[in-house]
Design a protein around this motif. Sequence first.
Motif, mmCIF file in Angstrom:
data_model
loop_
_atom_site.group_PDB
_atom_site.id
_atom_site.type_symbol
_atom_site.label_atom_id
_atom_site.label_comp_id
_atom_site.label_asym_id
_atom_site.label_seq_id
_atom_site.Cartn_x
_atom_site.Cartn_y
_atom_site.Cartn_z
ATOM 1 N N PRO A 1 0.847 -1.196 0.000
ATOM 2 C CA PRO A 1 0.000 0.000 0.000
ATOM 3 C C PRO A 1 0.883 1.247 0.000
ATOM 4 O O PRO A 1 2.015 1.212 0.484
ATOM 5 C CB PRO A 1 -0.789 -0.121 1.311
ATOM 6 C CG PRO A 1 -0.075 -1.144 2.131
ATOM 7 C CD PRO A 1 0.729 -2.006 1.214
ATOM 8 N N PHE A 2 0.369 2.330 -0.566
ATOM 9 C CA PHE A 2 1.172 3.540 -0.750
ATOM 10 C C PHE A 2 0.323 4.754 -0.426
ATOM 11 O O PHE A 2 -0.649 5.036 -1.132
ATOM 12 C CB PHE A 2 1.672 3.568 -2.204
ATOM 13 C CG PHE A 2 2.493 4.760 -2.578
ATOM 14 C CD1 PHE A 2 3.274 5.429 -1.630
ATOM 15 C CD2 PHE A 2 2.519 5.223 -3.888
ATOM 16 C CE1 PHE A 2 4.042 6.527 -1.979
ATOM 17 C CE2 PHE A 2 3.284 6.319 -4.252
ATOM 18 C CZ PHE A 2 4.035 6.972 -3.294
ATOM 19 N N ASP A 3 0.685 5.427 0.654
ATOM 20 C CA ASP A 3 -0.015 6.657 1.033
ATOM 21 C C ASP A 3 0.521 7.796 0.174
ATOM 22 O O ASP A 3 1.693 8.143 0.249
ATOM 23 C CB ASP A 3 0.218 6.933 2.527
ATOM 24 C CG ASP A 3 -0.502 8.190 2.996
ATOM 25 O OD1 ASP A 3 -1.207 8.118 4.012
ATOM 26 O OD2 ASP A 3 -0.361 9.254 2.346
ATOM 27 N N ARG A 4 -0.339 8.386 -0.643
ATOM 28 C CA ARG A 4 0.074 9.421 -1.595
ATOM 29 C C ARG A 4 -0.307 10.822 -1.148
ATOM 30 O O ARG A 4 -0.299 11.754 -1.952
ATOM 31 C CB ARG A 4 -0.576 9.149 -2.961
ATOM 32 C CG ARG A 4 -0.105 7.877 -3.618
ATOM 33 C CD ARG A 4 -1.116 7.363 -4.643
ATOM 34 N NE ARG A 4 -0.794 5.998 -5.030
ATOM 35 C CZ ARG A 4 -0.174 5.672 -6.155
ATOM 36 N NH1 ARG A 4 0.152 6.578 -7.024
ATOM 37 N NH2 ARG A 4 0.109 4.413 -6.425
ATOM 38 N N SER A 5 -0.628 10.994 0.139
ATOM 39 C CA SER A 5 -1.176 12.280 0.566
ATOM 40 C C SER A 5 -0.180 13.431 0.423
ATOM 41 O O SER A 5 -0.584 14.586 0.340
ATOM 42 C CB SER A 5 -1.674 12.180 2.013
ATOM 43 O OG SER A 5 -0.655 11.697 2.854
ATOM 44 N N ALA A 6 1.124 13.124 0.357
ATOM 45 C CA ALA A 6 2.117 14.198 0.223
ATOM 46 C C ALA A 6 2.320 14.631 -1.226
ATOM 47 O O ALA A 6 3.091 15.556 -1.494
ATOM 48 C CB ALA A 6 3.446 13.755 0.833
ATOM 49 N N GLN A 7 1.626 13.968 -2.162
ATOM 50 C CA GLN A 7 1.805 14.331 -3.570
ATOM 51 C C GLN A 7 1.113 15.647 -3.890
ATOM 52 O O GLN A 7 0.001 15.902 -3.427
ATOM 53 C CB GLN A 7 1.225 13.231 -4.469
ATOM 54 C CG GLN A 7 2.176 12.116 -4.720
ATOM 55 C CD GLN A 7 1.615 11.030 -5.618
ATOM 56 O OE1 GLN A 7 2.161 9.950 -5.629
ATOM 57 N NE2 GLN A 7 0.549 11.296 -6.351
ATOM 58 N N LYS A 8 1.778 16.465 -4.719
ATOM 59 C CA LYS A 8 1.136 17.712 -5.162
ATOM 60 C C LYS A 8 -0.026 17.395 -6.093
ATOM 61 O O LYS A 8 -1.098 17.977 -6.003
ATOM 62 C CB LYS A 8 2.153 18.591 -5.889
ATOM 63 C CG LYS A 8 3.173 19.213 -4.947
ATOM 64 C CD LYS A 8 3.962 20.300 -5.686
ATOM 65 C CE LYS A 8 5.254 20.623 -4.968
ATOM 66 N NZ LYS A 8 6.414 19.867 -5.458
ATOM 67 N N VAL A 9 0.242 16.467 -7.019
ATOM 68 C CA VAL A 9 -0.818 16.038 -7.935
ATOM 69 C C VAL A 9 -1.317 14.681 -7.449
ATOM 70 O O VAL A 9 -0.608 13.690 -7.542
ATOM 71 C CB VAL A 9 -0.263 15.907 -9.374
ATOM 72 C CG1 VAL A 9 -1.385 15.587 -10.351
ATOM 73 C CG2 VAL A 9 0.472 17.177 -9.774
ATOM 74 N N PRO A 10 -2.510 14.634 -6.857
ATOM 75 C CA PRO A 10 -2.964 13.346 -6.317
ATOM 76 C C PRO A 10 -3.272 12.345 -7.432
ATOM 77 O O PRO A 10 -3.836 12.717 -8.460
ATOM 78 C CB PRO A 10 -4.227 13.719 -5.537
ATOM 79 C CG PRO A 10 -4.642 15.052 -6.039
ATOM 80 C CD PRO A 10 -3.492 15.700 -6.741
ATOM 81 N N THR A 11 -2.850 11.109 -7.235
ATOM 82 C CA THR A 11 -3.209 10.027 -8.161
ATOM 83 C C THR A 11 -3.695 8.871 -7.308
ATOM 84 O O THR A 11 -3.407 8.803 -6.117
ATOM 85 C CB THR A 11 -2.006 9.555 -8.998
ATOM 86 O OG1 THR A 11 -0.928 9.258 -8.105
ATOM 87 C CG2 THR A 11 -1.564 10.612 -10.000
ATOM 88 N N ASN A 12 -4.416 7.965 -7.908
ATOM 89 C CA ASN A 12 -4.952 6.835 -7.162
ATOM 90 C C ASN A 12 -4.061 5.604 -7.230
ATOM 91 O O ASN A 12 -3.968 4.841 -6.289
ATOM 92 C CB ASN A 12 -6.345 6.482 -7.683
ATOM 93 C CG ASN A 12 -7.353 7.575 -7.360
ATOM 94 O OD1 ASN A 12 -7.365 8.088 -6.248
ATOM 95 N ND2 ASN A 12 -8.167 7.946 -8.332
ATOM 96 N N GLY A 13 -3.420 5.403 -8.390
ATOM 97 C CA GLY A 13 -2.610 4.195 -8.536
ATOM 98 C C GLY A 13 -3.441 2.944 -8.628
ATOM 99 O O GLY A 13 -3.033 1.876 -8.174
ATOM 100 N N TYR A 14 -4.618 3.055 -9.235
ATOM 101 C CA TYR A 14 -5.515 1.900 -9.295
ATOM 102 C C TYR A 14 -5.049 0.812 -10.265
ATOM 103 O O TYR A 14 -5.585 -0.287 -10.257
ATOM 104 C CB TYR A 14 -6.929 2.346 -9.690
ATOM 105 C CG TYR A 14 -7.675 3.067 -8.585
ATOM 106 C CD1 TYR A 14 -7.353 2.836 -7.246
ATOM 107 C CD2 TYR A 14 -8.697 3.955 -8.888
ATOM 108 C CE1 TYR A 14 -8.037 3.496 -6.240
ATOM 109 C CE2 TYR A 14 -9.386 4.611 -7.882
ATOM 110 C CZ TYR A 14 -9.057 4.378 -6.559
ATOM 111 O OH TYR A 14 -9.730 5.021 -5.571
#
Length: 529
Positions: free
Chosen positions: A379-392
């Motif tokens: 699992p990968f928490d992406r909350s620090a990304q400027k451009v949010p992606t889901n990685g689905y």
Amino acid sequence: MTIIGRNKPALGHLLDRRALLLAGGQGALLAALSSAPAFAAPKFLDDPFSLGVASGDPAPDGFVLWTRLAPKPLEAHGGMPAEAVAVGWEVAEDDAFRRIVSAGTAIARPELAHSVHVEVEGLTSYRRYWYRFVVDGIRSDTGTARTAPAAGAQLDRLRIAVAGCQHYERGLFTAWRDISQQPDLDFVYHYGDYIYEGKAAGPSAESKVPVVRRHTSDEIYSLDDYRQRYALYKSDPDLKAAHAAAPFLSSFDDHEVENDWGGDLDSSSTPPEVFLLRRAAAMQAWYEHMPVRRGQFPRGNAIQAYRRLDFGRLMRVNILDKRSYRSIRLCEKPGDGNCVDTRDHPDTMLGETQERWLGEGLAGGSTWNVLGLGGLVMPFDRSAQKVPTNGYDNWTGYPDARERLVRMIADRGLKNVVIAGGDSHMFFIGDLPSRRGDLESPAVASELHATSISSNSSNGLPIGPDPRLATNPHMSMIHDQRGYLLCDVDAKKWTASVRVVDQAFKPGGVVSTLARFVVEPHRAGVSRL
Ligand code: FE
Ligand code: CA
């Protein structure tokens, strides 16, 4: 030059084996060969071995040898006449070919783009050999491969590389050059994205990221399109050198067909019966250009790519197909085609049959159990990304499948599972947590997710300390640079070296080791050296 083979005829050889058995013995073999139809004997003005040579899928008694005759690689049919051509091959114990131990003739057929797949048998286990092909008196480059250790053998060490994602336009294959220069490699696991299907980059693409060289056509759809794209990539001297240096364990990801495809669906809104035509063309071209066995020959519109390879008792490698059997993807963003917003059934990444097959093979007996997988499993928490992606497109979009995989490992009490792969165009080194939703729960497996040979990432974060590490306590490294993983594996530890290229835009890039990580077989999880 025609050499009578001591090995089984290559796939599709014209000899009728039943007739040979009836007539009996070597004399019959000679008689059958002399009465077999004559093959075309073209005279080559250009090097017929322009795409190099390759070996793959080592077994204790042999490996696959591959080449494709293509004197004009980017022209229709590679510049070959539409006729079958006999190609000689030799395997020797020395690089000067003084002690040839196996030799034969294989048929390069127009139906298979004049590719040749030879399954060499009868060799000694865990021994280095050299091989080459010959046609019209012209010799190919020499390749080298080591056979696998005997079944059950105690083996001291293995040296392997994990690499993939080689966009031709986005960078030079400097990392492949470095792999080709690594002494004593046992194999390269290629996690896919061997080619990219897109059209040649236009001037506007240049404004975002450098384009170092261009695809030679529009987006690819037909079998001949895919063949030409493989020929373009395989003309690269660094990639050819890597193939000549070590056997490959080949798998495919999405770009061998189309971005983010899964099952019988592409990522647009193409009807499945139409997409399956494209997938069939792509799969045939993949088979034609990879050093894989008869088990991977295309049947219908599909290939069974998942398979197991054992390296004595030290390592069992499960090459997994993460594309062909997955359930429909979750929509990454509004307007996506062939996707769903929520699921009404449990999701699957491997499909039921492959998942069961994996469970049966994870029974133990090897010091290391390797899962060859693309797509980040952690699992990968992406909350620090400027451009949010889901990685689905990776396992985040398949949470039930991930949970079943975690349980499959935990239920067997295995601590020695290493997930190797790539796809993100960044390194992710870390631990797969044992409890859903708890990133700090004990590790159930170690994940070594390699970056890309040349494909760029699109996360928009600078090279350097990655801010996303702060919210991902189970990860030891997130790093955005081109390169690959070099692994030295013995019975006590698995050492993974993060090899990075300083720049892949100009010749002369320098490759170095950025960091090393260690895994121990009795304890899941990675630690930094
Ligand atoms: Fe890729
Ligand atoms: Ca991919």
